[in-house]
Design an enzyme around this catalytic site. Sequence first.
Site, PDB file in Angstrom:
ATOM      1  N   ARG A  74      10.479  57.718  56.909  1.00  0.00           N
ATOM      2  CA  ARG A  74      10.587  57.035  55.615  1.00  0.00           C
ATOM      3  C   ARG A  74       9.445  56.042  55.374  1.00  0.00           C
ATOM      4  O   ARG A  74       8.879  55.998  54.274  1.00  0.00           O
ATOM      5  CB  ARG A  74      11.953  56.355  55.488  1.00  0.00           C
ATOM      6  CG  ARG A  74      13.103  57.346  55.245  1.00  0.00           C
ATOM      7  CD  ARG A  74      14.444  56.637  55.198  1.00  0.00           C
ATOM      8  NE  ARG A  74      14.730  55.945  56.452  1.00  0.00           N
ATOM      9  CZ  ARG A  74      15.715  55.063  56.616  1.00  0.00           C
ATOM     10  NH1 ARG A  74      16.501  54.764  55.598  1.00  0.00           N
ATOM     11  NH2 ARG A  74      15.913  54.499  57.780  1.00  0.00           N
ATOM     12  N   ASN A  90      17.677  58.459  53.826  1.00  0.00           N
ATOM     13  CA  ASN A  90      18.252  59.380  54.800  1.00  0.00           C
ATOM     14  C   ASN A  90      19.605  59.855  54.283  1.00  0.00           C
ATOM     15  O   ASN A  90      20.332  59.105  53.637  1.00  0.00           O
ATOM     16  CB  ASN A  90      18.503  58.672  56.140  1.00  0.00           C
ATOM     17  CG  ASN A  90      17.244  58.535  56.965  1.00  0.00           C
ATOM     18  OD1 ASN A  90      16.255  59.203  56.717  1.00  0.00           O
ATOM     19  ND2 ASN A  90      17.282  57.666  57.961  1.00  0.00           N
TER      20      ASN A  90
END
EC number: 6.2.-.-
Length: 792
Positions: A18, A36
């Site tokens: 990320r 996520n």
Amino acid sequence: MVAEEIRVRGTVQGVGFRPTVYRLAKVCGLGGNVCNDGEGVLIRVSGSEEAITEFIAKLQTECPPLAKINELIRTPYAGELDVNNFVISSSVNSAIKTEIAPDAATCLQCQKEIFDPFSRFYRYPFTNCTHCGPRLSIIRAIPYDRWNTSMSAFVMCPECAKEYHDVENRRFHAQPVACHACGASAWLERADGKAVTASMFSMLDDVDAVCTLLQRGEIVAIKGLGGFHLACDATQEVVVKKLRYSKRRYHKPFALMARDIEVIEQYCSVNLKEKELLKSPAAPIVLLRKKVLGIGDWRLGIEVEKKLAVSVAPGQNSLGFMLPYTPLHHLILRRMNRPIVLTSGNIADEPQCIDNDEAREKLRTIANYFLLHNRDIINRVDDSVVRVVGDKVQTIRRARGYAPAAISLPPGFENVPPILAMGSELKNTFCLLRGREAILSQHLGDLENSAAFHSYQETLNLYLNLFEHEPETIAIDKHPEYLSSKIGKEFADKKQIKINPVQHHYAHIAACMAENQIPLDSPPVLGIALDGLGYGEDGKLWGGEFLLADYRKFTRLATFKPVAMIGGEQAIYQPWRNTYAQLIAANIWDDCQEKYADLEIVQFLNNKPIKLLNQLIEKGINSPPASSVGRLFDAVAAAIGIYRDECSYEGQAAIAMEALVNVNSLNNDKEMLIYPFKFSFLDSIYCIDPVPMWQALLHDLQQQIPKEVIAAKFHKGLANVIMEMVKRLCQENMIHQVALTGGVFQNCVLLEQVSKSLAILGIKVLTHSLVPANDGGLSLGQAVITAAQLRR
């Protein structure tokens, strides 16, 4: 301006994915968000088509070190997005389809910090970041967020929290992030319960004290990443022998850990590929060739202390080395200029201890000291073991650093139904099949041990929950007495789902095909599965099989001559039983009394209860015939005097014989150096008969040919007859690919000899790399066969 939703599947959680997405989105001038969820990572972006295309390209080329993208799907997005800002959003709970990253060795940046007095992570034994540290060993559930791990017990201090939330920091969303102020701590205890004081050692802290203890000849139980280890100085024979007998591991080689490559190179030859493996994020145990040091070498300035204890690896020509893979290990070995033994913290073949109280109870009679910590180990994970054969990595044990990374399935296995494969009795793993990937568990050991069996059940339940896996079919081995098969049957009955028994050697071959990406609808390959034994289609014991196989069916084309395993399982641990059975089957025992009565092996066998043994064979009492090449190796080893009477683990004699092989004899192409075998027929299929091999071998023993030469002649003769059989079967069945599998093909000498000879014939050879050739890879084969048969 356009907007897209980008779904990324693979190993993309807990690996710094990320933050990479965030950084690249900023570079490309995109707005949107990333989060996520159960399937992996979900990205929504807004910007120009050119900028989004550039972003996708960068994402694939600048992937974080531990990340792996299996699938990237782009679709238009109609929702609202902040076009002027890109943010990282909270995780979303949804159906679990993502992967869990394996535990990873300490990265170079973290290593630098633990030795930097000006770093707040100085000498902190649990330092980590998104590029390294615990993953599988601490996770309870997906998504991989702190509250789903054993780190939930530790509240981050302000400094750690700042780094955790700083997207520009390499610890951004590193779930195990912690420091001296807020994280786990380690401490030293004495096994006798007496106090440990700083005045007892010259030490910086309790972790540093372990180095002093090891140098003094103490045995220390160390709580590591995926379990406890038992450690001692590998150069002190007295303490290594004490550890061996206290642990009841009488012959199996011990694993070693060394501070750096330079220390390892004092004892072993290390090539570039092996160095890469040692230094990789997986940091496995790598089997390396021992350096042979003559007496004169010690007079040339090599310190005597560098000579390893004989008891480290008796009867071996290789050593299993690993480098430190946690900050704890790095700190312990900082002052250690020689290797240490670092073996599993258990007794005999039980699973590693993972709990402090369990270790205190079970290891107190072995270790003098305990180095403990208070970060819970959720999943027991052994050290992985690999070796390099030719230029290819061969996995012996797949565990820490590799499991549970998904294995991509070949073309044709798209969207297979969820399947659970239960694996084998020994060296067990299980396998979850879903979509187009296989999730193989870490090595779980031999289920005949009750503690290992219990651990298997716990780990299986954990995986099923972690991945929310609801199998529609259970795949098991056909052997009716395998505990894994019994659990599978109970599971299937309870859930009222299908069960699919798969023949043992067929599963070996399918596993080799799958990891080599042979498509589902490919023509059959010729699979050669050589191992100790497996339950055959005819209810007999197989172990030397040539099968014409695809993923849906197989035909047995050839085998090795079945020979009685006198005493059943006893034949595995008493190699002489196999020698006698082979001589009886070859109908040359009477000749031995006349021609070879002076041979040591004949005299040895004559001191055994021959009449009773003959009755057992004739009446078939606990002496099942088996076409096992593993037992043939044992028989030859015992004949030439290697572990003749007793072995403490399966294959010990065969492994020692491989180590004994004289390389000069092996590389001599003269025909006299090949022991002959003959072809015959058994139940309408080809059969390899070792009668002429035994006649030649007994003659060589009488001529006092060195063991090293006999071992080389046997390996070369066996490789030659396999090649001849393959040549015949390939011509008759129009086959161009051969898969080499089964535990016997972990023998590097045999594998290289067979591979080389088949390559000369123009035959493509498939071997193992990702999963073990032994039973550790069996569950993958069971799973893909079941998937293929269901699709039919």
